[in-house]
Scaffold this motif. Sequence first.
Motif, PDB file in Angstrom:
ATOM      1  N   ALA A 112       0.829  -1.208   0.000  1.00 25.84           N
ATOM      2  CA  ALA A 112       0.000   0.000   0.000  1.00 25.84           C
ATOM      3  C   ALA A 112       0.861   1.256   0.000  1.00 25.84           C
ATOM      4  N   LEU A 113       1.927   1.274   0.792  1.00 24.61           N
ATOM      5  CA  LEU A 113       2.788   2.454   0.864  1.00 24.61           C
ATOM      6  C   LEU A 113       3.541   2.671  -0.446  1.00 24.61           C
ATOM      7  N   MET A 114       4.003   1.597  -1.071  1.00 20.92           N
ATOM      8  CA  MET A 114       4.692   1.732  -2.353  1.00 20.92           C
ATOM      9  C   MET A 114       3.746   2.258  -3.431  1.00 20.92           C
ATOM     10  N   GLY A 115       2.526   1.715  -3.455  1.00 23.37           N
ATOM     11  CA  GLY A 115       1.569   2.158  -4.465  1.00 23.37           C
ATOM     12  C   GLY A 115       1.141   3.599  -4.270  1.00 23.37           C
ATOM     13  N   MET A 116       0.854   3.970  -3.023  1.00 18.50           N
ATOM     14  CA  MET A 116       0.422   5.345  -2.751  1.00 18.50           C
ATOM     15  C   MET A 116       1.549   6.346  -2.980  1.00 18.50           C
ATOM     16  N   GLY A 117       2.805   5.911  -2.718  1.00 18.18           N
ATOM     17  CA  GLY A 117       3.932   6.829  -2.848  1.00 18.18           C
ATOM     18  C   GLY A 117       4.529   6.894  -4.227  1.00 18.18           C
ATOM     19  N   GLN A 118       3.991   6.128  -5.159  1.00 15.11           N
ATOM     20  CA  GLN A 118       4.514   6.129  -6.536  1.00 15.11           C
ATOM     21  C   GLN A 118       4.289   7.488  -7.193  1.00 15.11           C
ATOM     22  N   LEU A 151      10.836   6.362   0.563  1.00 13.48           N
ATOM     23  CA  LEU A 151      10.085   7.247  -0.323  1.00 13.48           C
ATOM     24  C   LEU A 151      10.716   8.630  -0.385  1.00 13.48           C
ATOM     25  N   LEU A 152      11.246   9.109   0.733  1.00 14.78           N
ATOM     26  CA  LEU A 152      11.896  10.418   0.741  1.00 14.78           C
ATOM     27  C   LEU A 152      13.194  10.403  -0.063  1.00 14.78           C
ATOM     28  N   GLU A 153      13.841   9.252  -0.135  1.00 15.17           N
ATOM     29  CA  GLU A 153      15.152   9.159  -0.789  1.00 15.17           C
ATOM     30  C   GLU A 153      15.108   8.434  -2.129  1.00 15.17           C
ATOM     31  N   ALA A 154      13.891   8.106  -2.618  1.00 21.30           N
ATOM     32  CA  ALA A 154      13.773   7.227  -3.782  1.00 21.30           C
ATOM     33  C   ALA A 154      13.929   7.929  -5.113  1.00 21.30           C
ATOM     34  N   GLY A 155      14.137   9.214  -5.142  1.00 22.30           N
ATOM     35  CA  GLY A 155      14.342   9.896  -6.408  1.00 22.30           C
ATOM     36  C   GLY A 155      13.074  10.025  -7.231  1.00 22.30           C
ATOM     37  N   PHE A 191      11.197   8.090  -8.847  1.00 24.07           N
ATOM     38  CA  PHE A 191      10.149   7.078  -8.798  1.00 24.07           C
ATOM     39  C   PHE A 191       9.188   7.310  -7.636  1.00 24.07           C
ATOM     40  N   SER A 192       9.513   8.228  -6.755  1.00 24.60           N
ATOM     41  CA  SER A 192       8.691   8.488  -5.579  1.00 24.60           C
ATOM     42  C   SER A 192       8.022   9.850  -5.669  1.00 24.60           C
ATOM     43  N   GLY A 193       6.759   9.892  -5.288  1.00 22.97           N
ATOM     44  CA  GLY A 193       6.046  11.169  -5.241  1.00 22.97           C
ATOM     45  C   GLY A 193       6.482  12.037  -4.086  1.00 22.97           C
ATOM     46  N   LEU A 194       7.307  11.480  -3.189  1.00 21.39           N
ATOM     47  CA  LEU A 194       7.848  12.249  -2.066  1.00 21.39           C
ATOM     48  C   LEU A 194       9.331  12.537  -2.246  1.00 21.39           C
ATOM     49  N   GLY A 195       9.838  12.284  -3.459  1.00 18.52           N
ATOM     50  CA  GLY A 195      11.241  12.591  -3.736  1.00 18.52           C
ATOM     51  C   GLY A 195      11.478  14.093  -3.757  1.00 18.52           C
ATOM     52  N   GLU A 196      12.749  14.480  -3.837  1.00 19.41           N
ATOM     53  CA  GLU A 196      13.076  15.908  -3.767  1.00 19.41           C
ATOM     54  C   GLU A 196      12.540  16.674  -4.968  1.00 19.41           C
ATOM     55  N   VAL A 197      12.597  16.069  -6.154  1.00 15.55           N
ATOM     56  CA  VAL A 197      12.152  16.745  -7.376  1.00 15.55           C
ATOM     57  C   VAL A 197      11.053  15.912  -8.014  1.00 15.55           C
ATOM     58  N   ILE A 198       9.966  16.559  -8.357  1.00 15.25           N
ATOM     59  CA  ILE A 198       8.864  15.844  -9.007  1.00 15.25           C
ATOM     60  C   ILE A 198       8.415  16.625 -10.233  1.00 15.25           C
ATOM     61  N   HIS A 199       7.752  15.920 -11.117  1.00 21.65           N
ATOM     62  CA  HIS A 199       7.241  16.540 -12.338  1.00 21.65           C
ATOM     63  C   HIS A 199       6.055  17.439 -12.015  1.00 21.65           C
ATOM     64  N   ARG A 200       5.895  18.456 -12.829  1.00 24.80           N
ATOM     65  CA  ARG A 200       4.828  19.430 -12.590  1.00 24.80           C
ATOM     66  C   ARG A 200       3.435  18.808 -12.631  1.00 24.80           C
ATOM     67  N   GLU A 201       3.281  17.738 -13.445  1.00 24.10           N
ATOM     68  CA  GLU A 201       1.975  17.105 -13.590  1.00 24.10           C
ATOM     69  C   GLU A 201       1.793  15.895 -12.681  1.00 24.10           C
ATOM     70  N   SER A 202       2.677  15.719 -11.697  1.00 21.85           N
ATOM     71  CA  SER A 202       2.571  14.569 -10.807  1.00 21.85           C
ATOM     72  C   SER A 202       1.346  14.694  -9.895  1.00 21.85           C
ATOM     73  N   VAL A 203       0.755  13.527  -9.596  1.00 20.99           N
ATOM     74  CA  VAL A 203      -0.367  13.496  -8.660  1.00 20.99           C
ATOM     75  C   VAL A 203       0.140  13.890  -7.273  1.00 20.99           C
ATOM     76  N   PRO A 204      -0.475  14.862  -6.612  1.00 26.09           N
ATOM     77  CA  PRO A 204      -0.021  15.278  -5.279  1.00 26.09           C
ATOM     78  C   PRO A 204      -0.158  14.158  -4.252  1.00 26.09           C
ATOM     79  N   VAL A 259       8.087  14.170   6.157  1.00 29.20           N
ATOM     80  CA  VAL A 259       7.227  13.635   5.095  1.00 29.20           C
ATOM     81  C   VAL A 259       6.117  14.619   4.747  1.00 29.20           C
ATOM     82  N   ALA A 260       5.453  15.141   5.769  1.00 31.76           N
ATOM     83  CA  ALA A 260       4.306  16.017   5.534  1.00 31.76           C
ATOM     84  C   ALA A 260       4.726  17.323   4.885  1.00 31.76           C
ATOM     85  N   LEU A 261       5.843  17.893   5.331  1.00 30.38           N
ATOM     86  CA  LEU A 261       6.316  19.147   4.739  1.00 30.38           C
ATOM     87  C   LEU A 261       6.727  18.941   3.286  1.00 30.38           C
ATOM     88  N   ARG A 262       7.347  17.812   2.990  1.00 28.92           N
ATOM     89  CA  ARG A 262       7.734  17.514   1.612  1.00 28.92           C
ATOM     90  C   ARG A 262       6.490  17.373   0.728  1.00 28.92           C
TER      91      ARG A 262
END
Length: 1000
Positions: A480-486, A531-535, A537-550, A573-576
């Motif tokens: 569940a965490l992997m899927g939600m954090g994708q 998830l914070l360090e996954a680059g 592939f993670s929606g919680l990574g440092e850089v994400i695409h503009r069209e990524s699902v929040p 996690v929450a601040l990111r």
Amino acid sequence: MAEGRREQPPHPLLSLPPASKRACFRPAPRGPGPGPGHGSGLPGSRYRSPESLLDCAAKAVADKWAFERVEERFERIPEPVQRRIVYWSFPRNEKEICMYSSFQCRVTVGTGDGLPFRRGIRLLETGCVENVLQVGFHLSGTVTEPATPSEPEITHKVAISFDRCKITSVTCGCGNRDIFYCAHVVALSLYRIRKPEQVKLRLPISETLFQMNRDQLQKLVQYLITAHHTEVLPTAQKLADEILSSNSEINQVHGAPDPTAGASIDDDNCWHLDEDQVREQVKQFLSQGGYYGSGKQLNSMFAKVREMLRMRDSNGARMLTLITEQFMADPRLSLWRQQGTGMTDKCRQLWDELGALWVCVVLNPHCKSEEKSSWLKQLKKWGDMDVCPLEDGNYGSELPNITNTLCPELLQRGATSTTNLEGWVGHPLDPIGCLFITLTETCRMDDDNGDPRPPVYHHVPVWGSSDGGESYLTLALEVALMGMGQQRIMPEGLYAQDKVCRNEEQIVAKLQELDLDDLLVQTLRKQAIQLLEAGPFSGLGEVIHRESVPMHTFAKYLFSALLPHDADLAYKVALRAMRLPVLESSAGSGDVGHPHHGISIVPSRYPRWFTLGHLESQQCELASTMLTAAKGDMLRLRTVLEVIQKNIHSSSLIFKLAQDAFKIATPAESPPDITLLNVALELGLQVMRMTLSTLNWRRREMVRWLVTCATEVGLRALVSILQSWYTLFTPTEATSIVAATVMSHNTILRLSLDYPQREELASCARTLALQCAMKDPQNCALSALTLCEKDHIAFETAYQIVIDAASTGMTYSQLFTIARYMEHRGYPLRSFKLASLAMTHLNLAYNQDTHPAINDVLWACALSHSLGKNELAAIIPLVVKSVHCATVLSDILRRCTMTAPGLAGIPGRRNSGKLMSTDKAPLRQLLDATISAYINTTHSRLTHISPRHYGEFIEFLSKARETFLLAQDGHIQFAQFIDNLKQIYKGKKKLMMLVRERFG
């Protein structure tokens, strides 16, 4: 379920066993044996004795083996063994009966009283089940429906066939036609489960017949025919003819069928399911289109399939196949395809559920490979049909493929690369949800008492795992965490985006059912860090695409779950996750507080974000959760505030956050939290700045709330907003709401201010009032005068501002209002001056006898008259110039002649006490103007007068005569006026006749 079965070719996937009528070739040896209840250890018995070896073996055989296999396997089967196998072959679990007699998975007391299961229980408990007899694998009895006010008592005959602990066919005299068993079948089944010792048990009828000699058999047949001659005589004669014919087909078969002998080896072992009724009901529900009840019923059928699959009942796949056939036969599919339009959202949801259920069926590890092959073959056959909708519910091929669209775009933009273009969360087949449920089902501790409580889980180790602490429950959490954090691109279309949101909420709801122990918390921490360090592939990574699902919904769960165990990681996690990149590059200083702003800023080559409003509200919920948790911690509060200010672009949502923070900071029974109060105030100030130059229907509410919040913070906060009002409020808001509220008695009491503090606050309010009056005298002058009443210099300054603005920037209504205020405050001469200025802006035409300013004109003239002859003389020329309505002028003239001027008693003035004459100034000028107005009005009205207004016109002339007669030669002037009318308008004979009758 239905009582009978029509003969029809079996479906290749759905072969339903017929009623047990296999041929019996030989009897089994008989011998003494125990009765039905011997050593059974029944569930309902008070004292349980250990089961005998015979019962243990019989239960296992009855559950797994067809009775024909038992007969073939063993040459001699003692009668006691047969009895125990027959006895244990009936279903033993009431939950299974409930599954086939109600939509609800669990029917508790007091709920679903109209369902067949509950009705069956009532029939059983009220003693309505009688004459129960079990002959082999056949159970029969009578169930009596009690009489009602509208229906008499009626008794139904019920028959049930069963095999290997499953009911294989049912027949009831009530004629029920439904996918569920009727209440009478339920009552008889529960009677057998709850009171097996009261059921007469016999071996299959073929065994009994074998014990009889020829005479006994002939007597049995003849008595049977006599008892039921109208029903069975034709059949008996036909069979007799065939038996007596040596060449008949019946004589070519060894043995004879026995409906009580159980199923054949080749028969499928499954519960009775009325396929015709399933098809008919699904077809009926689909034909009702978007009707709410139909969708609810279909979802209930899906839930029933899911329940069957959970209990490993083969009818789950059978029922799903029947439902799918009717979905594929829905005539709307062809229509949508012809029109090139997508299906409705409700239909899409149903198709999504259908697809998810097929995933469960095909991935079922307990199914046989041949079953899986046949299902895949059937699914491919359906998928190849033209009417089969695509996964997104659309038929047109013109929609761009998101993969082909976004990949080149990402490369051109040089943005962060992400390969997760198709998200797992929100996918039509719900892979994350299916896998999570599959893994948690293994760990679920079910109770059979029917209580609708949340599920309880325990750890089940994964055998062979290299990680000794790994369990199916930790795997479910990881999935569940992997899927939600994708990190995944927002899909196209409103429905797909809405499905992402709904799927997220469903998964979070499942996660919240888990009781987080040390092992799950360890898994949670590990996954959060990854998830914070996954680059990319993670929606919680440092850089994400503009069209990524929040990640707001997901991060809110992570924050709440991690906070008691690792607060630093929870806030990280929450601040990111607070970011909402789709708004970052386009949201400037303006307010994007409405969903349509999000749509307009997204380039047309990207899918529109139809759910932006919902996503922003989830972002707000995450921020509110962090603010609540950070109460009392100034450093964390400041950090959360800076994120909020950076990432939330909706004024309405920031205002909600401010209100939430204020509410939490000011509990009813304890002192306020000043740190959180300051955060609420700062958020409120940001809202004021954001909405100052834009329209917002809640603006007035926001201003009032800010003053309340500043009051709670203290004197310095109020002084600050008063001194910087021009960056926060409009002049009207600053004077009429802010300053007025700050200077109110309630505010002074709330703050418990001493005299110097009150003076400081009052001075700031007066300064604000004068600044606002200078900037917007039309709307702020009166408020400024009111606020400055107690300070002479400030009051004089405000009055001068009004005088200076009167000639250019103020309307007569504003000036009249301020003039009345001045009179009320005891400044009649200033009031007169302002009224005179107002008169210069007024113009009343001859026909405006209902103008709203008439009362102000009459008041101004009355004020002038009360002040004295000089003031009256000064205002009459203004009245004559501004007012051209004869009735208004005559009213003013009449009032001025009724009393002497100067009755107000201005100090230093003498009042003669004499009435004024209309022959002398200033009333002579007013009289002349009134007469002239009557003459002009008369000619204007006569130009377009109609006969229905003649009477009204004559009355108007009567009033004119009263005014004419106030002059010395008034009667002569009026006579001449009438004569002129007769001459000029002699063509209006009827009207002139009325004029002569009244005036001569």
